[in-house]
Design a protein around this motif. Structure first.
Motif, PDB file in Angstrom:
ATOM      1  N   UNK A  58       0.808  -1.212   0.000  1.00  0.00           N
ATOM      2  CA  UNK A  58       0.000   0.000   0.000  1.00  0.00           C
ATOM      3  C   UNK A  58       0.841   1.262   0.000  1.00  0.00           C
ATOM      4  N   UNK A  59       2.134   1.146   0.188  1.00  0.00           N
ATOM      5  CA  UNK A  59       2.995   2.325   0.199  1.00  0.00           C
ATOM      6  C   UNK A  59       3.077   2.924  -1.205  1.00  0.00           C
ATOM      7  N   UNK A  60       3.033   4.225  -1.359  1.00  0.00           N
ATOM      8  CA  UNK A  60       3.109   4.849  -2.687  1.00  0.00           C
ATOM      9  C   UNK A  60       4.412   4.499  -3.401  1.00  0.00           C
ATOM     10  N   UNK A  61       4.331   4.384  -4.720  1.00  0.00           N
ATOM     11  CA  UNK A  61       5.508   4.005  -5.513  1.00  0.00           C
ATOM     12  C   UNK A  61       6.628   5.017  -5.371  1.00  0.00           C
ATOM     13  N   UNK A  62       6.275   6.303  -5.262  1.00  0.00           N
ATOM     14  CA  UNK A  62       7.299   7.346  -5.135  1.00  0.00           C
ATOM     15  C   UNK A  62       8.124   7.157  -3.861  1.00  0.00           C
ATOM     16  N   UNK A  63       7.443   6.750  -2.786  1.00  0.00           N
ATOM     17  CA  UNK A  63       8.144   6.544  -1.512  1.00  0.00           C
ATOM     18  C   UNK A  63       9.037   5.302  -1.593  1.00  0.00           C
ATOM     19  N   UNK A  64       8.516   4.243  -2.225  1.00  0.00           N
ATOM     20  CA  UNK A  64       9.335   3.048  -2.411  1.00  0.00           C
ATOM     21  C   UNK A  64      10.569   3.352  -3.257  1.00  0.00           C
ATOM     22  N   UNK A  65      10.391   4.122  -4.311  1.00  0.00           N
ATOM     23  CA  UNK A  65      11.521   4.486  -5.176  1.00  0.00           C
ATOM     24  C   UNK A  65      12.576   5.256  -4.392  1.00  0.00           C
ATOM     25  N   UNK A  66      12.106   6.139  -3.486  1.00  0.00           N
ATOM     26  CA  UNK A  66      13.051   6.899  -2.669  1.00  0.00           C
ATOM     27  C   UNK A  66      13.854   5.962  -1.774  1.00  0.00           C
ATOM     28  N   UNK A  67      13.166   4.960  -1.201  1.00  0.00           N
ATOM     29  CA  UNK A  67      13.855   3.982  -0.342  1.00  0.00           C
ATOM     30  C   UNK A  67      14.829   3.153  -1.175  1.00  0.00           C
ATOM     31  N   UNK A  68      14.384   2.713  -2.344  1.00  0.00           N
ATOM     32  CA  UNK A  68      15.234   1.881  -3.204  1.00  0.00           C
ATOM     33  C   UNK A  68      16.495   2.616  -3.650  1.00  0.00           C
ATOM     34  N   UNK A  69      16.398   3.940  -3.759  1.00  0.00           N
ATOM     35  CA  UNK A  69      17.548   4.721  -4.249  1.00  0.00           C
ATOM     36  C   UNK A  69      18.729   4.687  -3.285  1.00  0.00           C
ATOM     37  N   UNK A  70      18.483   4.276  -2.023  1.00  0.00           N
ATOM     38  CA  UNK A  70      19.566   4.201  -1.037  1.00  0.00           C
ATOM     39  C   UNK A  70      20.216   2.813  -0.996  1.00  0.00           C
ATOM     40  N   UNK A  71      19.674   1.857  -1.754  1.00  0.00           N
ATOM     41  CA  UNK A  71      20.188   0.489  -1.707  1.00  0.00           C
ATOM     42  C   UNK A  71      21.392   0.308  -2.629  1.00  0.00           C
ATOM     43  N   UNK A  72      22.261  -0.643  -2.262  1.00  0.00           N
ATOM     44  CA  UNK A  72      23.351  -0.997  -3.171  1.00  0.00           C
ATOM     45  C   UNK A  72      22.826  -1.965  -4.227  1.00  0.00           C
ATOM     46  N   UNK A 107       9.716  -5.603  -8.591  1.00  0.00           N
ATOM     47  CA  UNK A 107      10.632  -5.861  -9.706  1.00  0.00           C
ATOM     48  C   UNK A 107      10.655  -4.681 -10.680  1.00  0.00           C
ATOM     49  N   UNK A 108       9.484  -4.181 -11.045  1.00  0.00           N
ATOM     50  CA  UNK A 108       9.414  -3.053 -11.991  1.00  0.00           C
ATOM     51  C   UNK A 108      10.006  -1.786 -11.387  1.00  0.00           C
ATOM     52  N   UNK A 109       9.745  -1.546 -10.102  1.00  0.00           N
ATOM     53  CA  UNK A 109      10.314  -0.361  -9.456  1.00  0.00           C
ATOM     54  C   UNK A 109      11.832  -0.472  -9.341  1.00  0.00           C
ATOM     55  N   UNK A 110      12.325  -1.680  -9.027  1.00  0.00           N
ATOM     56  CA  UNK A 110      13.770  -1.889  -8.858  1.00  0.00           C
ATOM     57  C   UNK A 110      14.513  -1.917 -10.187  1.00  0.00           C
ATOM     58  N   UNK A 111      13.787  -1.835 -11.300  1.00  0.00           N
ATOM     59  CA  UNK A 111      14.412  -1.759 -12.620  1.00  0.00           C
ATOM     60  C   UNK A 111      14.611  -0.325 -13.080  1.00  0.00           C
ATOM     61  N   UNK A 112      14.273   0.620 -12.250  1.00  0.00           N
ATOM     62  CA  UNK A 112      14.294   2.034 -12.644  1.00  0.00           C
ATOM     63  C   UNK A 112      15.656   2.454 -13.172  1.00  0.00           C
ATOM     64  N   UNK A 113      15.655   3.041 -14.355  1.00  0.00           N
ATOM     65  CA  UNK A 113      16.917   3.454 -14.976  1.00  0.00           C
ATOM     66  C   UNK A 113      17.629   4.552 -14.198  1.00  0.00           C
ATOM     67  N   UNK A 114      16.851   5.418 -13.537  1.00  0.00           N
ATOM     68  CA  UNK A 114      17.477   6.505 -12.776  1.00  0.00           C
ATOM     69  C   UNK A 114      18.341   5.984 -11.645  1.00  0.00           C
ATOM     70  N   UNK A 115      17.834   4.982 -10.915  1.00  0.00           N
ATOM     71  CA  UNK A 115      18.594   4.401  -9.803  1.00  0.00           C
ATOM     72  C   UNK A 115      19.822   3.673 -10.321  1.00  0.00           C
TER      73      UNK A 115
END
Length: 437
Positions: A1-15, A30-38
């Motif tokens: 239920x967490x918004x995708x934008x918030x998840x993307x922000x969290x994912x951006x800190x991962x190695x 999977x789709x969020x963790x494929x983000x080209x920006x990250x």
């Protein structure tokens, strides 16, 4: 239920490794963790500190700006794939640099152990039961020798032998090796199938090679020992012997279902004359039992005349009964060491034999590492210098045979090798040289 934008922000800190693991949670992650920006951020921080990324194509070099085009003109996951590709290529380059220097005695790379560490290579066994369920055993002890590595797996929770159908031996490498820390078994890894063994009717279909008070050993070709508890007839440990020749290729270049196929040898023109036979071969022989080495030696100038070809084999005499100046003692009490979490033991008259046969150019011709055992012969020694019981050790595969005769000297409590002969398959020789023996 967490918004995708918030998840993307969290994912951006991962190695990179954590990001790949997160992508396995569900389809949305999977789709969020494929983000080209990250991934472009991870890629550029690792490979390209400047403001330009160079992407090599077949015959051209494309310059890509770190601007919007690098993100929006690429399909999702593009920079993830680029990052993984570059990491794998960097590891291969590092490993190839380590295996380039060759030992003149063994004909093998000098820094095999360092190359394995650089690639993050480890080995696992997967036991499959008759219902299709898989049991993975990872805990292993490694023992490195000049030309081989011995791997010992033991566990307190082996599945029942009666329900098992197959055992698969895999080489495992992390997708993204980290030189600063040990590989995590929970991170993304690749499997390479080395060998598959059938365990149905193990005690009836395989060769019993020895026993002590606690365990009995059964040999499965190629190079695998299964130790069973005597009282319960259950698995105590599994031991594999892997020769360094083509070890990295077999352990990394195969798939999870298909073994790596060795490339055929390219014969040197006029390299061998069938009328003359084989000449100037070298043998590096290592006999060991885990922690102890009983014999380690190199034998040069081995040859075989055409008249020595018999029954589809070419004969190379390494140690002759007639020449007692070349007879060799084995150092120490011969036996194969094993251990589990609680027990330790040693099976007498059983050991691991490493054979590395080099052709006249110094190229590995026939190599193997396998558990073997000494069997008491019915005949007595006919040699004047040695009065004692004769033991034999034999090994055979599709490429050749090894026959060893030893005499036990009661006075000095040691074995002497008085006869050692290699038999090379004519089919192996013909395939190697393109000849017709």
């Amino acid at each position: 239920s967490m918004p995708s934008e918030m998840l993307m922000k969290i994912f951006s800190y991962l190695d990179a490794v954590s990001l790949l693991c997160v992508g396995c949670v569900n389809r949305h992650f999977y789709h969020l963790a494929n983000d080209n920006g990250i991934w472009l951020k991870i890629y550029s921080s690792c490979f390209q500190p400047k403001r330009t990324i160079w992407k090599m194509k077949s015959e051209q070099t494309e310059t890509v700006s770190l601007g919007c085009a690098a993100l929006h003109d690429r399909k999702p996951g593009y920079w993830k794939k680029e990052y993984i590709f570059k990491q794998i290529a960097a590891v291969k380059t590092r490993v190839m640099r380590l295996v380039k220097p060759v030992d003149p005695y063994t004909g093998l790379p000098c820094k095999n152990k360092e190359a394995m560490k650089a690639s993050g290579l480890s080995w696992i066994i997967v036991l499959k039961d008759k219902n299709g369920k898989e049991h993975v055993v990872e805990k292993a002890n490694l023992s490195f020798k000049d030309t081989s590595v011995t791997i010992l797996w033991y566990s307190t929770n082996w599945p029942c032998l009666d329900i098992l159908s197959t055992l698969k031996l895999f080489g495992v490498t992390p997708l993204l090796p980290d030189q600063s820390r040990a590989p995590s078994k929970n991170g993304p890894r690749r499997r390479s199938l080395i060998a598959e063994y059938h365990l149905a009717n193990l005690t009836e279909s395989s060769v019993a090679v020895g026993a002590d008070k606690l365990v009995q050993l059964f040999n499965l070709n190629p190079g695998l020992l299964v130790g069973l508890w005597k009282e319960k007839n259950e698995i105590a440990f599994v031991m594999a012997s892997l020769h360094y020749h083509q070890l990295l290729e077999r352990s990394t270049l195969g798939s999870a279902t298909v073994q790596y196929a060795l490339p055929p040898n390219k014969p040197v023109l006029d390299d061998v004359d069938p009328e003359y036979g084989l000449h100037d071969y070298s043998l590096h022989l290592d006999m060991h039992g885990g922690s102890c080495t009983y014999l380690c030696g190199t034998f040069k100038s081995l040859f075989c005349r055409k008249g020595d070809v018999e029954n589809g084999y070419l004969r190379l005499i390494v140690v002759s009964l007639k020449d007692n100046t070349k007879h060799l003692p084995l150092i120490g009490t011969v036996g194969l060491s094993w251990e589990t979490d609680v027990f330790k033991g040693n099976v007498k008259d059983c050991y691991v034999m490493d054979v590395t046969l080099l052709d006249e150019t110094g190229k590995p011709f026939w190599c193997f590492s396998a558990p073997v055992y000494m069997e008491l012969s019915s005949r007595a020694s006919s040699l004047y210098d040695y009065m004692g019981h004769i033991y034999t050790t034999d090994y055979a595969d599709s490429e050749g045979k090894v026959c060893v005769e030893l005499v036990w000297l009661e006075e000095t409590k040691e074995y002497f090798i008085v006869n050692l002969v290699l038999y090379i398959s004519t089919k192996k020789v013909n395939n190697w040289y393109g000849t017709n023996y």
